[in-house]
Design a protein around this motif. Structure first.
Motif, mmCIF file in Angstrom:
data_model
loop_
_atom_site.group_PDB
_atom_site.id
_atom_site.type_symbol
_atom_site.label_atom_id
_atom_site.label_comp_id
_atom_site.label_asym_id
_atom_site.label_seq_id
_atom_site.Cartn_x
_atom_site.Cartn_y
_atom_site.Cartn_z
ATOM 1 N N ILE A 155 46.950 45.244 42.878
ATOM 2 C CA ILE A 155 47.093 43.961 42.184
ATOM 3 C C ILE A 155 45.772 43.194 42.200
ATOM 4 C CG2 ILE A 155 48.320 41.757 42.148
ATOM 5 C CD1 ILE A 155 50.669 43.216 43.534
ATOM 6 N N ALA A 156 45.121 43.179 43.357
ATOM 7 C CA ALA A 156 43.848 42.463 43.490
ATOM 8 C C ALA A 156 42.800 43.020 42.533
ATOM 9 C CB ALA A 156 43.361 42.537 44.927
ATOM 10 N N GLU A 157 42.718 44.331 42.439
ATOM 11 C CA GLU A 157 41.737 44.950 41.548
ATOM 12 C C GLU A 157 42.049 44.669 40.086
ATOM 13 O OE1 GLU A 157 41.828 49.033 42.630
ATOM 14 O OE2 GLU A 157 40.545 48.781 44.409
ATOM 15 N N GLU A 158 43.327 44.720 39.725
ATOM 16 C CA GLU A 158 43.699 44.512 38.330
ATOM 17 C C GLU A 158 43.461 43.078 37.885
ATOM 18 O OE1 GLU A 158 47.541 45.189 35.379
ATOM 19 O OE2 GLU A 158 47.156 46.534 37.061
ATOM 20 N N LEU A 159 43.687 42.111 38.786
ATOM 21 C CA LEU A 159 43.572 40.709 38.412
ATOM 22 C C LEU A 159 42.240 40.088 38.809
ATOM 23 C CD1 LEU A 159 47.163 39.441 39.331
ATOM 24 C CD2 LEU A 159 46.300 40.183 37.109
ATOM 25 N N GLY A 160 41.414 40.845 39.516
ATOM 26 C CA GLY A 160 40.129 40.309 39.951
ATOM 27 C C GLY A 160 40.264 39.233 41.004
ATOM 28 N N LEU A 161 41.234 39.407 41.908
ATOM 29 C CA LEU A 161 41.491 38.447 42.972
ATOM 30 C C LEU A 161 41.179 39.060 44.329
ATOM 31 C CD1 LEU A 161 44.984 37.195 41.740
ATOM 32 C CD2 LEU A 161 42.806 35.980 41.478
ATOM 33 N N SER A 162 41.049 38.204 45.338
ATOM 34 C CA SER A 162 40.884 38.709 46.701
ATOM 35 C C SER A 162 42.229 39.210 47.212
ATOM 36 C CB SER A 162 40.362 37.609 47.624
ATOM 37 O OG SER A 162 41.350 36.597 47.793
ATOM 38 N N GLU A 179 53.989 48.611 49.705
ATOM 39 C CA GLU A 179 54.172 48.321 48.287
ATOM 40 C C GLU A 179 55.182 47.207 48.093
ATOM 41 O OE1 GLU A 179 53.930 51.522 45.238
ATOM 42 O OE2 GLU A 179 56.036 50.996 44.885
ATOM 43 N N TYR A 180 54.964 46.404 47.067
ATOM 44 C CA TYR A 180 55.867 45.310 46.724
ATOM 45 C C TYR A 180 56.497 45.588 45.359
ATOM 46 C CZ TYR A 180 53.696 42.520 50.438
ATOM 47 O OH TYR A 180 53.250 42.057 51.655
ATOM 48 N N ILE A 223 53.392 38.566 39.157
ATOM 49 C CA ILE A 223 54.745 39.009 38.795
ATOM 50 C C ILE A 223 54.694 40.026 37.655
ATOM 51 C CG2 ILE A 223 56.919 38.246 37.734
ATOM 52 C CD1 ILE A 223 56.545 35.596 39.295
ATOM 53 N N GLU A 224 53.833 39.766 36.667
ATOM 54 C CA GLU A 224 53.742 40.665 35.522
ATOM 55 C C GLU A 224 53.202 42.033 35.933
ATOM 56 O OE1 GLU A 224 53.988 42.257 31.744
ATOM 57 O OE2 GLU A 224 55.006 40.579 32.713
ATOM 58 N N VAL A 225 52.260 42.063 36.851
ATOM 59 C CA VAL A 225 51.745 43.347 37.336
ATOM 60 C C VAL A 225 52.853 44.122 38.048
ATOM 61 C CG1 VAL A 225 50.137 44.474 38.919
ATOM 62 C CG2 VAL A 225 49.353 42.568 37.517
ATOM 63 N N LEU A 226 53.638 43.433 38.868
ATOM 64 C CA LEU A 226 54.746 44.094 39.563
ATOM 65 C C LEU A 226 55.764 44.644 38.568
ATOM 66 C CD1 LEU A 226 55.413 41.648 42.547
ATOM 67 C CD2 LEU A 226 54.250 43.851 42.632
ATOM 68 N N ARG A 227 56.028 43.883 37.523
ATOM 69 C CA ARG A 227 56.986 44.356 36.508
ATOM 70 C C ARG A 227 56.433 45.551 35.760
ATOM 71 N NH1 ARG A 227 57.843 44.746 31.451
ATOM 72 N NH2 ARG A 227 55.755 43.922 31.027
ATOM 73 N N LYS A 228 55.198 45.416 35.297
ATOM 74 C CA LYS A 228 54.582 46.459 34.475
ATOM 75 C C LYS A 228 54.436 47.764 35.237
ATOM 76 C CE LYS A 228 50.235 46.033 33.688
ATOM 77 N NZ LYS A 228 48.939 45.497 33.189
ATOM 78 N N ARG A 229 54.080 47.665 36.504
ATOM 79 C CA ARG A 229 53.843 48.868 37.303
ATOM 80 C C ARG A 229 55.078 49.330 38.078
ATOM 81 N NH1 ARG A 229 48.751 50.650 38.398
ATOM 82 N NH2 ARG A 229 47.020 49.503 37.437
#
Length: 253
Positions: A33-40, A63-64, A19-25
């Motif tokens: 999002i996956a790259e920024e948070l290190g998730l699959s 995009e979301y 949620i924070e990535v969506l808000r910030k970006r």
């Protein structure tokens, strides 16, 4: 699954990070999002699908972005604060009278949030600040609130959140902050002399109801108009009178 170190639920923590990535970006793709948070990407997609299914996210192409589902909760929470309901017309009145920005700020978990604002006669988008968090030592309203909290609580806030620098005038030394808060208590109002933003001065007064600080009102504007002398001699008195009326309103109406 619970994180044993923090006692939090890891999947929920991850959801808030998304949620924070969506808000910030202001919206993002799954890959970003996956790259920024290190998730699959599959994990991110599941979180986004959950958010979308509950109207907290909207998909536009690949995009979301955050959805209006948050709006109802935010509005509900804000209107539960009686200080918001009572102060809203006063904020507008002060903004019309002075032509300057007027803010209502409150404290939660050691941080300040702008609950409401009015830009007066200035071409300012106050909505960009409403709902945002600020360190309390940075602005006049925040320092006004800190001045009425117990010293051990202020010390805890400083330990937890620090005193980050925003400008050359920002107070970053705890001893200097405590000295200033003593001055604020003695005179009843706090000043912000370009401590949060270069070229902006402000004055803030705490709102006290039933022996508890409920927030603060502040008037802010360009330093060349809101000189330190005018803040002391003109705006502080006007704000003290307004807050006194507000405190009576909170008590008797």
């Amino acid at each position: 699954m619970t994180d044993g170190n923090t006692g939090t639920v890891k999947s929920v923590e991850t959801m808030f990070e998304v949620i924070e990535v969506l808000r910030k970006r202001d919206g993002a793709r799954v890959t970003t999002i996956a790259e920024e948070l290190g998730l699959s990407k599959s994990a991110v997609h599941k979180h986004l699908s959950t958010l979308r299914n509950h109207r907290f996210a909207v998909q536009e192409g690949d995009e979301y972005r955050l959805g209006l589902g948050f709006f109802g909760y935010g509005s509900y929470v804000r209107t539960r604060y009686d200080v918001f309901r009572k102060a809203k017309p006063l904020v507008r009145e002060l903004a019309d009278e002075t032509g300057e920005m007027v803010w209502l700020i409150t404290e939660e978990n050691g941080m300040g949030m702008y609950l409401f604002g009015d830009g007066g006669s200035l071409d300012v988008n106050v909505d960009s600040l409403v709902g945002s968090w600020r360190h309390l030592h940075l602005n006049s309203g925040g320092k006004a609130i800190l001045s009425r909290l117990p010293e051990d609580r202020v010390a805890d806030i400083v330990d937890r959140h620090g005193l980050p620098r925003r400008t050359e005038a920002t107070i970053t030394d705890p001893d200097a902050l405590f000295d200033e808060l003593e001055t604020v208590r003695e005179r009843g109002y706090a000043l912000n002399l370009a401590e949060d933003m270069t070229g902006i001065h402000a004055v803030g007064v705490p709102i006290i109801h039933r022996d508890r600080v409920r927030g603060a009102l502040s008037i802010a504007g360009a330093a060349n108009r809101l000189t330190e002398e005018r803040l002391h001699e003109e705006y502080a008195d006007r704000l003290l009178t307004a807050v006194n009326d507000l405190e009576l309103n909170l008590t008797y109406r």
